[in-house]
Design an enzyme around this catalytic site. Structure first.
Site, PDB file in Angstrom:
ATOM      1  N   ASP A 131      40.527  39.173  39.214  1.00 45.30           N
ATOM      2  CA  ASP A 131      40.664  40.016  38.032  1.00 45.30           C
ATOM      3  C   ASP A 131      42.019  40.720  38.030  1.00 45.30           C
ATOM      4  OD1 ASP A 131      38.166  39.338  37.164  1.00 45.30           O
ATOM      5  OD2 ASP A 131      37.201  41.204  37.790  1.00 45.30           O
ATOM      6  N   TYR A 132      42.444  41.110  36.853  1.00 46.41           N
ATOM      7  CA  TYR A 132      43.712  41.820  36.662  1.00 46.41           C
ATOM      8  C   TYR A 132      43.832  43.019  37.602  1.00 46.41           C
ATOM      9  CZ  TYR A 132      47.150  44.768  34.190  1.00 46.41           C
ATOM     10  OH  TYR A 132      48.215  45.563  33.868  1.00 46.41           O
TER      11      TYR A 132
END
Length: 289
Positions: A131-132
Site C-alpha cells: 500500500d501507498y
C-alpha cells in the site's frame, strides 16, 4: 562495507586529511577517478559519477563508514537491498506508490524509479504491491522469467511474508488466525467491506510482541503473517470486529483517525526461491517505529 551486488560496476571511496577519492568502474571494467583536495561529502563525488552514467547500483566499498547507504538512497531515490540482474529488492518508503496510478500526481512510484535505473526492464516489473502508506521489502522482476516464476510462487502461497504493526489499544490474546472475506466498496473508494458471500477470502496469522506506549496512548506491537495477498488485507483483518478488532496506528481509512505520523505497518521479511537458481532467499529490513 559491501552491498550484495555483482562487481561489474564497482565503487571505492576513501577520505583522509589529504582529501577524498572515489574510484568507479563501469560495465566494461574501465576505472574512473573522482577526487577532491578536501574531505568532500560522499554525495558530491557520487553526483559526479552519476553525471557520467556510472550508476552505483552495484558493489560498493567505502572506508569512510556507513554513510554510503544514505547517499545512495538520496541519489537513486530507492534503497536497494539486493540486485543480481534477474531481480531487484528494495526497501520501500512510506507515502510512495508501488506502481504508478492514474494522474500525474500518482505517477511517481517504486517501479517508475526502478525503470529510471534499468530502462530496458519490463513494462511492469512489480510482482506484488505494498500500500501507498506501507513501507518495507518489495521484490521486482528484471525479466519475463523472473516475473512469471515469482508470480507463480505468490499465487501458490510459496512466499514467506512477515510484517510488524502497531495496533491501537491493548490486545489480550497472544496469537491467533483471522480468516475473513472482503470486497471492493464502489460507494466508498478505495475502501473494502466485509462480505462473506461475494468477497474474496483472506487469511492472516498473527502474534503479539508486546504492549507499549505511543504518543501517550496504549498500543500493541504485533507481527503479521499474511497467507494470502488481498487488497488492504492486514488493515482489514486487524481493524474489523470479526478479526483482531484493533486498527493499525495511523490508519485513516479503517481506523479512528487518531494522531500518528504515518501508517505503522512495515514489511520486515520476504522469502522466496530464486527464479533462476531455485535457491531459497530471505530478506529483512527492520521497522523504524
Amino acid at each position: 562495507m559491501l552491498l550484495p551486488f555483482p562487481k561489474e560496476r564497482a565503487l571505492h571511496y576513501t577520505t583522509s586529511q589529504q582529501g577524498s577519492l572515489l574510484v568507479a568502474r563501469d560495465a566494461e571494467g574501465r576505472e574512473h577517478t573522482f577526487s577532491s583536495q578536501e574531505s568532500a561529502p560522499l554525495i558530491d563525488l557520487l553526483k559526479k559519477a552519476l553525471a557520467q552514467h556510472l550508476i552505483p547500483t552495484s558493489y560498493v566499498e567505502f572506508e569512510a563508514g556507513e554513510g554510503y547507504k544514505e547517499a545512495l538512497t538520496q541519489l537513486l531515490e530507492l534503497e536497494y537491498i539486493y540486485f543480481d540482474g534477474e531481480i531487484a529488492l528494495v526497501n520501500k518508503e512510506p507515502s510512495l506508490h508501488a506502481v504508478p496510478g492514474r494522474g500525474e500526481e500518482k505517477w511517481e512510484s517504486v517501479t517508475t524509479r526502478l525503470k529510471r535505473h534499468f530502462p530496458v526492464t519490463l513494462a511492469n516489473p512489480a510482482i506484488h504491491r505494498l500500500d501507498y502508506d506501507t513501507s518495507g521489502v518489495m521484490v521486482l522482476a528484471l525479466n519475463q522469467n523472473s516475473l512469471s516464476t515469482l508470480s507463480q510462487q505468490f499465487s501458490q502461497r510459496g512466499i514467506y511474508k512477515r510484517y510488524v504493526a502497531l495496533l491501537e489499544g491493548a490486545l489480550a490474546e497472544e496469537e491467533g488466525e483471522t480468516v475473513l472475506a472482503f470486497r471492493y466498496d464502489p460507494e466508498n473508494k478505495p475502501r473494502q467491506i466485509y462480505d462473506p458471500v461475494l468477497g474474496k477470502w483472506g487469511e492472516t496469522r498473527w502474534k503479539k510482541i508486546n504492549e507499549e506506549k505511543f504518543m501517550g496512548r496504549d498500543v500493541t506491537r504485533v507481527e503479521l503473517f499474511p497467507l494470502t495477498g488481498r487488497t488492504h488485507q492486514l488493515r482489514l483483518h486487524t481493524s474489523h470486529p470479526k478479526g483482531i478488532g484493533l486498527p493499525i496506528v495511523g490508519d485513516t481509512l479503517y481506523g479512528e483517525g487518531l494522531e500518528a505520523p504515518r501508517l505503522m505497518l512495515h514489511a520486515t521479511h520476504l522469502g522466496f526461491k530464486h527464479p533462476t537458481t531455485g535457491e531459497y532467499m530471505e530478506f529483512f529490513t527492520p521497522e523504524i517505529f
